[in-house]
Design a protein around this motif. Structure first.
Motif, PDB file in Angstrom:
ATOM      1  N   SER A  89       5.375  -1.106 -11.313  1.00 43.65           N
ATOM      2  CA  SER A  89       4.695  -2.373 -11.050  1.00 43.65           C
ATOM      3  C   SER A  89       5.448  -3.174 -10.006  1.00 43.65           C
ATOM      4  O   SER A  89       6.664  -3.028  -9.851  1.00 43.65           O
ATOM      5  CB  SER A  89       4.562  -3.187 -12.348  1.00 43.65           C
ATOM      6  OG  SER A  89       3.874  -2.449 -13.345  1.00 43.65           O
ATOM      7  N   LEU A  90       4.713  -4.031  -9.314  1.00 44.45           N
ATOM      8  CA  LEU A  90       5.254  -4.876  -8.249  1.00 44.45           C
ATOM      9  C   LEU A  90       4.891  -6.332  -8.519  1.00 44.45           C
ATOM     10  O   LEU A  90       3.967  -6.612  -9.292  1.00 44.45           O
ATOM     11  CB  LEU A  90       4.649  -4.473  -6.897  1.00 44.45           C
ATOM     12  CG  LEU A  90       4.928  -3.073  -6.373  1.00 44.45           C
ATOM     13  CD1 LEU A  90       3.946  -2.735  -5.253  1.00 44.45           C
ATOM     14  CD2 LEU A  90       6.359  -2.962  -5.875  1.00 44.45           C
ATOM     15  N   PRO A  91       5.584  -7.269  -7.880  1.00 42.12           N
ATOM     16  CA  PRO A  91       5.212  -8.674  -8.045  1.00 42.12           C
ATOM     17  C   PRO A  91       3.775  -8.932  -7.594  1.00 42.12           C
ATOM     18  O   PRO A  91       3.278  -8.279  -6.665  1.00 42.12           O
ATOM     19  CB  PRO A  91       6.214  -9.415  -7.152  1.00 42.12           C
ATOM     20  CG  PRO A  91       7.377  -8.494  -7.036  1.00 42.12           C
ATOM     21  CD  PRO A  91       6.794  -7.115  -7.053  1.00 42.12           C
ATOM     22  N   GLU A  92       3.130  -9.864  -8.239  1.00 42.75           N
ATOM     23  CA  GLU A  92       1.760 -10.232  -7.892  1.00 42.75           C
ATOM     24  C   GLU A  92       1.676 -10.658  -6.429  1.00 42.75           C
ATOM     25  O   GLU A  92       2.568 -11.318  -5.906  1.00 42.75           O
ATOM     26  CB  GLU A  92       1.291 -11.378  -8.789  1.00 42.75           C
ATOM     27  CG  GLU A  92      -0.154 -11.778  -8.588  1.00 42.75           C
ATOM     28  CD  GLU A  92      -0.557 -12.933  -9.480  1.00 42.75           C
ATOM     29  OE1 GLU A  92      -1.771 -13.174  -9.623  1.00 42.75           O
ATOM     30  OE2 GLU A  92       0.338 -13.600 -10.055  1.00 42.75           O
ATOM     31  N   GLY A  93       0.588 -10.266  -5.775  1.00 38.06           N
ATOM     32  CA  GLY A  93       0.372 -10.674  -4.391  1.00 38.06           C
ATOM     33  C   GLY A  93       0.896  -9.696  -3.352  1.00 38.06           C
ATOM     34  O   GLY A  93       0.798  -9.950  -2.147  1.00 38.06           O
ATOM     35  N   THR A  94       1.444  -8.566  -3.798  1.00 42.71           N
ATOM     36  CA  THR A  94       1.904  -7.550  -2.860  1.00 42.71           C
ATOM     37  C   THR A  94       0.712  -7.025  -2.062  1.00 42.71           C
ATOM     38  O   THR A  94      -0.383  -6.850  -2.600  1.00 42.71           O
ATOM     39  CB  THR A  94       2.592  -6.387  -3.593  1.00 42.71           C
ATOM     40  OG1 THR A  94       3.694  -6.908  -4.355  1.00 42.71           O
ATOM     41  CG2 THR A  94       3.116  -5.344  -2.622  1.00 42.71           C
ATOM     42  N   ASP A  95       0.914  -6.769  -0.775  1.00 44.86           N
ATOM     43  CA  ASP A  95      -0.150  -6.310   0.108  1.00 44.86           C
ATOM     44  C   ASP A  95      -0.774  -5.004  -0.395  1.00 44.86           C
ATOM     45  O   ASP A  95      -0.070  -4.103  -0.874  1.00 44.86           O
ATOM     46  CB  ASP A  95       0.416  -6.093   1.523  1.00 44.86           C
ATOM     47  CG  ASP A  95      -0.664  -5.705   2.510  1.00 44.86           C
ATOM     48  OD1 ASP A  95      -1.408  -6.588   2.955  1.00 44.86           O
ATOM     49  OD2 ASP A  95      -0.774  -4.500   2.812  1.00 44.86           O
ATOM     50  N   GLU A  96      -2.075  -4.894  -0.275  1.00 43.95           N
ATOM     51  CA  GLU A  96      -2.800  -3.730  -0.788  1.00 43.95           C
ATOM     52  C   GLU A  96      -2.369  -2.430  -0.107  1.00 43.95           C
ATOM     53  O   GLU A  96      -2.354  -1.372  -0.733  1.00 43.95           O
ATOM     54  CB  GLU A  96      -4.306  -3.933  -0.620  1.00 43.95           C
ATOM     55  CG  GLU A  96      -4.891  -4.986  -1.558  1.00 43.95           C
ATOM     56  CD  GLU A  96      -6.398  -5.080  -1.454  1.00 43.95           C
ATOM     57  OE1 GLU A  96      -6.997  -4.233  -0.754  1.00 43.95           O
ATOM     58  OE2 GLU A  96      -6.976  -5.990  -2.070  1.00 43.95           O
ATOM     59  N   GLU A  97      -2.035  -2.501   1.177  1.00 45.48           N
ATOM     60  CA  GLU A  97      -1.589  -1.291   1.874  1.00 45.48           C
ATOM     61  C   GLU A  97      -0.264  -0.789   1.308  1.00 45.48           C
ATOM     62  O   GLU A  97      -0.045   0.422   1.199  1.00 45.48           O
ATOM     63  CB  GLU A  97      -1.445  -1.565   3.371  1.00 45.48           C
ATOM     64  CG  GLU A  97      -2.768  -1.787   4.093  1.00 45.48           C
ATOM     65  CD  GLU A  97      -2.554  -2.027   5.572  1.00 45.48           C
ATOM     66  OE1 GLU A  97      -1.696  -1.355   6.182  1.00 45.48           O
ATOM     67  OE2 GLU A  97      -3.239  -2.901   6.123  1.00 45.48           O
ATOM     68  N   VAL A  98       0.590  -1.698   0.939  1.00 49.50           N
ATOM     69  CA  VAL A  98       1.881  -1.336   0.343  1.00 49.50           C
ATOM     70  C   VAL A  98       1.656  -0.714  -1.031  1.00 49.50           C
ATOM     71  O   VAL A  98       2.261   0.308  -1.385  1.00 49.50           O
ATOM     72  CB  VAL A  98       2.804  -2.567   0.249  1.00 49.50           C
ATOM     73  CG1 VAL A  98       4.069  -2.238  -0.547  1.00 49.50           C
ATOM     74  CG2 VAL A  98       3.162  -3.070   1.639  1.00 49.50           C
ATOM     75  N   ILE A  99       0.777  -1.339  -1.823  1.00 46.09           N
ATOM     76  CA  ILE A  99       0.454  -0.804  -3.144  1.00 46.09           C
ATOM     77  C   ILE A  99      -0.086   0.621  -3.015  1.00 46.09           C
ATOM     78  O   ILE A  99       0.321   1.522  -3.754  1.00 46.09           O
ATOM     79  CB  ILE A  99      -0.569  -1.705  -3.863  1.00 46.09           C
ATOM     80  CG1 ILE A  99       0.030  -3.089  -4.142  1.00 46.09           C
ATOM     81  CG2 ILE A  99      -1.035  -1.064  -5.176  1.00 46.09           C
ATOM     82  CD1 ILE A  99      -0.981  -4.107  -4.645  1.00 46.09           C
ATOM     83  N   GLN A 100      -0.995   0.806  -2.060  1.00 49.85           N
ATOM     84  CA  GLN A 100      -1.580   2.126  -1.876  1.00 49.85           C
ATOM     85  C   GLN A 100      -0.544   3.159  -1.457  1.00 49.85           C
ATOM     86  O   GLN A 100      -0.560   4.305  -1.922  1.00 49.85           O
ATOM     87  CB  GLN A 100      -2.691   2.068  -0.829  1.00 49.85           C
ATOM     88  CG  GLN A 100      -3.489   3.366  -0.692  1.00 49.85           C
ATOM     89  CD  GLN A 100      -4.218   3.732  -1.961  1.00 49.85           C
ATOM     90  OE1 GLN A 100      -5.025   2.955  -2.474  1.00 49.85           O
ATOM     91  NE2 GLN A 100      -3.940   4.927  -2.503  1.00 49.85           N
ATOM     92  N   ARG A 101       0.389   2.734  -0.604  1.00 46.61           N
ATOM     93  CA  ARG A 101       1.437   3.659  -0.140  1.00 46.61           C
ATOM     94  C   ARG A 101       2.293   4.126  -1.317  1.00 46.61           C
ATOM     95  O   ARG A 101       2.606   5.317  -1.446  1.00 46.61           O
ATOM     96  CB  ARG A 101       2.306   2.947   0.901  1.00 46.61           C
ATOM     97  CG  ARG A 101       3.341   3.833   1.561  1.00 46.61           C
ATOM     98  CD  ARG A 101       2.737   4.721   2.616  1.00 46.61           C
ATOM     99  NE  ARG A 101       3.767   5.536   3.258  1.00 46.61           N
ATOM    100  CZ  ARG A 101       4.180   6.709   2.805  1.00 46.61           C
ATOM    101  NH1 ARG A 101       3.660   7.219   1.704  1.00 46.61           N
ATOM    102  NH2 ARG A 101       5.107   7.382   3.454  1.00 46.61           N
ATOM    103  N   LEU A 102       2.654   3.193  -2.182  1.00 49.32           N
ATOM    104  CA  LEU A 102       3.467   3.550  -3.349  1.00 49.32           C
ATOM    105  C   LEU A 102       2.649   4.309  -4.389  1.00 49.32           C
ATOM    106  O   LEU A 102       3.157   5.232  -5.038  1.00 49.32           O
ATOM    107  CB  LEU A 102       4.073   2.288  -3.968  1.00 49.32           C
ATOM    108  CG  LEU A 102       5.248   1.676  -3.212  1.00 49.32           C
ATOM    109  CD1 LEU A 102       5.639   0.339  -3.823  1.00 49.32           C
ATOM    110  CD2 LEU A 102       6.439   2.619  -3.184  1.00 49.32           C
ATOM    111  N   GLU A 103       1.390   3.938  -4.544  1.00 46.12           N
ATOM    112  CA  GLU A 103       0.531   4.670  -5.477  1.00 46.12           C
ATOM    113  C   GLU A 103       0.455   6.138  -5.079  1.00 46.12           C
ATOM    114  O   GLU A 103       0.591   7.034  -5.924  1.00 46.12           O
ATOM    115  CB  GLU A 103      -0.871   4.069  -5.492  1.00 46.12           C
ATOM    116  CG  GLU A 103      -1.837   4.809  -6.414  1.00 46.12           C
ATOM    117  CD  GLU A 103      -3.261   4.280  -6.334  1.00 46.12           C
ATOM    118  OE1 GLU A 103      -4.194   5.098  -6.462  1.00 46.12           O
ATOM    119  OE2 GLU A 103      -3.445   3.061  -6.136  1.00 46.12           O
TER     120      GLU A 103
END
Length: 322
Positions: free
Chosen positions: A256-270
């Motif tokens: 999990s990441l802090p709220e508001g993290t950029d969607e592209e970053v989330i997708q990269r880590l996912e």
């Protein structure tokens, strides 16, 4: 050259300039060059424990997929509350993540943190673990039905990893659903099982990794697991549901990441973590520790965690009443 042509050229040049600036802004967005440095994965528990070992394994595998190092750091205290508080207040740039679990649900239910799962962006879930009810190998109880039948005549002592923990709330749910009472005895992770073998308490509710060596040595008997179905590691152990106690509760582990993290970053880590969870190395690791590979992307993971929060809140409320 006419004035109109000059104006047209100037207009085209200006439009092209705006387009170039827009393209540069897009290409330099939050996820464009991510990651450009190591990512820190905070583990809410101490080195060497089940959570820590799993985090280090998946971090190593995900680093290969990400193309950048994922460095594990242990932050202990408050049953995980200290770590979650640190991450929820960290910059939402994708460089500080937490190895999250059902501890997030139980901490919120107990009021030990002033936020819940909604304060995070959940990248992925990569494994789940059943919860076990175990007794000494030479005990009188052969199965959960025997144990519940005995509990109708007396109050058995049942150990857990700590009051308010997933193991404690699982024991509460089992007793509540069966219509009996347990005396709940808190210990640290893995410590309760020694008291079971020593005859100091009747039973213990623990995650598989905490009891695996004792189970393989034949020192304990597992009466039930709380998965929705039997698992390979304990293929001969029936679920609580099979034995008439309708309780399904699993530990989950993810990122999990802090709220508001950029969607592209989330997708990269996912992508990095789900691909890591698909490897043979992760499958072997989970099998050896009694866990199951369970892969969920961000959207599915968030829904799963939300559903568990509701379940944990209900069990915690029942625990307060007893």
């Amino acid at each position: 050259m006419s004035v109109s042509v000059i104006r047209l050229r100037r207009s085209l040049a200006a439009s092209l300039g705006v387009l170039v600036i827009a393209l540069l802004a897009f290409s330099c967005g939050p996820g464009a060059e991510y990651p450009s440095r190591p990512v820190e994965l905070i583990v809410p528990f101490g080195p060497g424990g089940a959570a820590d070992v799993a985090a280090r394994q998946i971090a190593e595998l995900a680093s290969e997929e990400l193309g950048e190092s994922i460095q594990v750091r242990n932050v202990t205290g408050g049953g995980g509350a200290v770590a979650y508080n640190e991450v929820v207040n960290a910059p939402n740039d994708g460089y500080t993540a937490i190895w999250s679990s059902a501890a997030l649900n139980t901490l919120a239910a107990a009021g030990n943190i002033d936020f819940n799962y909604e304060a995070f962006e959940h990248v992925a879930i990569v494994s789940t673990e059943t919860v076990t009810l175990a007794v000494a190998a030479d005990s009188e109880w052969e199965n959960l039905e025997d144990f519940i039948a005995d509990a109708r005549n007396r109050t058995p002592t049942v150990g857990n990893s700590g009051m308010g923990s997933t193991t404690h709330l699982t024991a509460v749910a089992l007793a509540e659903e069966a219509g009996v009472e347990f005396e709940h005895v808190p210990f640290g992770d893995g410590l309760a099982i020694a008291s079971v073998m020593g005859g100091e308490i009747d039973a213990s509710v623990q995650h598989p990794a905490e009891i695996m060596s004792q189970y393989e040595a034949g020192d304990i008997r597992i009466l039930a697991i709380t998965s929705p179905e039997r698992i390979e590691t304990f293929e001969d152990v029936p679920t609580a549901q099979e034995q008439g106690v309708d309780v399904v509760l699993e530990q989950w582990r993810g990122i999990s990441l802090p709220e508001g993290t950029d969607e592209e970053v989330i997708q990269r880590l996912e992508d990095a973590f789900t691909q890591a969870a698909e490897t043979d190395e992760w499958a072997e690791f989970t099998r050896n520790t009694g866990a199951d590979v369970r892969i969920m992307g961000s959207e599915e993971a968030t829904e799963f965690i939300a559903d568990m929060q509701q379940q944990i809140d209900e069990i915690a409320a029942a625990a307060e009443e007893n």
